[in-house]
Design a protein around this motif. Structure first.
Motif, PDB file in Angstrom:
ATOM      1  N   THR A  55       0.808  -1.221   0.000  1.00 11.26           N
ATOM      2  CA  THR A  55       0.000   0.000   0.000  1.00 11.26           C
ATOM      3  C   THR A  55       0.839   1.266   0.000  1.00 11.26           C
ATOM      4  O   THR A  55       0.306   2.368  -0.104  1.00 11.26           O
ATOM      5  CB  THR A  55      -0.920   0.025   1.229  1.00 11.26           C
ATOM      6  OG1 THR A  55      -0.122  -0.075   2.416  1.00 11.26           O
ATOM      7  CG2 THR A  55      -1.896  -1.151   1.197  1.00 11.26           C
ATOM      8  N   ASP A  56       2.145   1.116   0.105  1.00 13.85           N
ATOM      9  CA  ASP A  56       3.016   2.299   0.141  1.00 13.85           C
ATOM     10  C   ASP A  56       2.967   3.022  -1.205  1.00 13.85           C
ATOM     11  O   ASP A  56       2.982   2.400  -2.261  1.00 13.85           O
ATOM     12  CB  ASP A  56       4.456   1.872   0.456  1.00 13.85           C
ATOM     13  CG  ASP A  56       5.364   3.070   0.709  1.00 13.85           C
ATOM     14  OD1 ASP A  56       5.895   3.610  -0.280  1.00 13.85           O
ATOM     15  OD2 ASP A  56       5.511   3.452   1.876  1.00 13.85           O
ATOM     16  N   SER A  57       2.917   4.344  -1.139  1.00 13.20           N
ATOM     17  CA  SER A  57       2.802   5.124  -2.375  1.00 13.20           C
ATOM     18  C   SER A  57       4.007   4.924  -3.284  1.00 13.20           C
ATOM     19  O   SER A  57       3.891   4.975  -4.510  1.00 13.20           O
ATOM     20  CB  SER A  57       2.636   6.615  -2.063  1.00 13.20           C
ATOM     21  OG  SER A  57       3.752   7.108  -1.338  1.00 13.20           O
ATOM     22  N   ALA A  58       5.183   4.660  -2.693  1.00 13.28           N
ATOM     23  CA  ALA A  58       6.384   4.447  -3.511  1.00 13.28           C
ATOM     24  C   ALA A  58       6.231   3.204  -4.372  1.00 13.28           C
ATOM     25  O   ALA A  58       6.692   3.166  -5.521  1.00 13.28           O
ATOM     26  CB  ALA A  58       7.615   4.319  -2.617  1.00 13.28           C
ATOM     27  N   ASP A  59       5.578   2.163  -3.828  1.00 16.49           N
ATOM     28  CA  ASP A  59       5.349   0.948  -4.608  1.00 16.49           C
ATOM     29  C   ASP A  59       4.406   1.229  -5.773  1.00 16.49           C
ATOM     30  O   ASP A  59       4.590   0.713  -6.877  1.00 16.49           O
ATOM     31  CB  ASP A  59       4.760  -0.145  -3.718  1.00 16.49           C
ATOM     32  CG  ASP A  59       5.770  -0.675  -2.700  1.00 16.49           C
ATOM     33  OD1 ASP A  59       6.916  -0.923  -3.099  1.00 16.49           O
ATOM     34  OD2 ASP A  59       5.401  -0.805  -1.531  1.00 16.49           O
ATOM     35  N   LYS A  60       3.385   2.035  -5.511  1.00 20.08           N
ATOM     36  CA  LYS A  60       2.444   2.379  -6.576  1.00 20.08           C
ATOM     37  C   LYS A  60       3.138   3.167  -7.682  1.00 20.08           C
ATOM     38  O   LYS A  60       2.946   2.897  -8.869  1.00 20.08           O
ATOM     39  CB  LYS A  60       1.277   3.184  -6.006  1.00 20.08           C
ATOM     40  CG  LYS A  60       0.412   2.410  -5.025  1.00 20.08           C
ATOM     41  CD  LYS A  60      -0.738   3.256  -4.523  1.00 20.08           C
ATOM     42  CE  LYS A  60      -1.592   2.496  -3.513  1.00 20.08           C
ATOM     43  NZ  LYS A  60      -2.729   3.305  -3.021  1.00 20.08           N
ATOM     44  N   VAL A  61       3.956   4.131  -7.281  1.00 26.23           N
ATOM     45  CA  VAL A  61       4.672   4.947  -8.264  1.00 26.23           C
ATOM     46  C   VAL A  61       5.605   4.075  -9.098  1.00 26.23           C
ATOM     47  O   VAL A  61       5.683   4.211 -10.325  1.00 26.23           O
ATOM     48  CB  VAL A  61       5.463   6.068  -7.560  1.00 26.23           C
ATOM     49  CG1 VAL A  61       6.411   6.750  -8.544  1.00 26.23           C
ATOM     50  CG2 VAL A  61       4.510   7.100  -6.963  1.00 26.23           C
ATOM     51  N   GLU A  62       6.317   3.144  -8.425  1.00 31.54           N
ATOM     52  CA  GLU A  62       7.237   2.265  -9.148  1.00 31.54           C
ATOM     53  C   GLU A  62       6.494   1.428 -10.186  1.00 31.54           C
ATOM     54  O   GLU A  62       6.944   1.278 -11.326  1.00 31.54           O
ATOM     55  CB  GLU A  62       7.966   1.343  -8.169  1.00 31.54           C
ATOM     56  CG  GLU A  62       8.993   0.446  -8.843  1.00 31.54           C
ATOM     57  CD  GLU A  62       9.689  -0.508  -7.889  1.00 31.54           C
ATOM     58  OE1 GLU A  62      10.731  -1.069  -8.264  1.00 31.54           O
ATOM     59  OE2 GLU A  62       9.179  -0.702  -6.767  1.00 31.54           O
TER      60      GLU A  62
END
Length: 236
Positions: free
Chosen positions: A92-99
């Motif tokens: 759920t981390d936004s960095a994972d979504k961005v990646e």
């Protein structure tokens, strides 16, 4: 099921990639009753193989796979297909979504998810994919030969040219990215598989074969070009 719940296009193929059997089963049932054709894979290697075989219209991809990270699978898919990819993940981390989005994902759904929401996102992805496909050119014509991507056929001077599956795989990837540089590792990974990413001599051998079969002057190719030290390019 109501009509609006269906795709109204029963030939849409969805590849679902997840290592949780209960999720694969739930999605297979829910998508099948709505008219989708569903194929599944439980790991990254199988996902890349099945995607190449089945040419799905949409991919639903879990990031937490047992063999390859989902981002690697996504990068592998993006090397040759523009089919929409919906990432399904417990991250759920936004960095994972961005990646994931930067790697080419079209949408990101976090687990646990609501089936209605996922179906709505899937319908939107199908519409985007159909719009993109409408703008594609399935037949590419050069001065020397013609490539029919849909029929998987090549003709030269009006006659069919026999290509091996590997030759076709290499040509198809270059043609689908016509005008763009395709890196050596990317080409090897998609045509031969991840284990062959350093076998650059394969590319030289097979490109030479394609040039002999397709170019008017194989020693001075006009369409199947080498970018020294980087990769290859198809020029119409």
């Amino acid at each position: 099921m109501s009509e609006k719940d269906t795709t109204a296009h029963p030939t849409v193929t969805v590849l679902v990639v997840d290592d949780e059997p209960q999720i694969l089963r739930a999605l297979r049932i829910n998508l099948s009753v709505r008219g989708y054709q569903v194929v599944t894979a439980a790991d990254g290697a199988a996902a890349l193989r099945i995607a190449a075989e089945k040419q799905p219209d949409v991919v639903i991809l879990d990031l937490g796979l047992p063999d390859l990270d989902g981002i690697e699978v996504l990068a592998g898919l993006r090397g040759w297909t523009s089919a929409p990819v919906i990432v399904l993940s417990a991250r759920t981390d936004s960095a994972d979504k961005v990646e994931a989005l930067d790697a080419g994902a079209d949408d990101y759904v976090t687990k646990p998810f609501g089936m209605d929401e996922l179906l709505a996102r899937l319908r939107a992805a199908v519409r985007r994919g159909a719009t993109a496909a409408d703008g594609a050119t399935p037949v590419v014509v050069t001065d020397s030969f013609t490539v029919d991507l849909a029929a998987k056929k090549v003709t030269k001077n009006g006659a069919a040219v026999h290509l091996t599956p590997t030759e076709w795989g290499m040509l198809e990837m270059l043609v689908r990215h016509r005008g763009k540089l395709v890196g050596r590792k990317e080409l090897l990974r998609e045509v031969w598989g991840p284990a062959y990413a350093t076998e650059t001599h394969y590319l030289r051998i097979y490109l030479a074969q394609l040039r002999r079969k397709l170019e008017d002057d194989p020693a001075h190719p006009r369409h199947l070009l080498t970018e020294a030290g980087m990769g290859y390019r198809f020029q119409e």
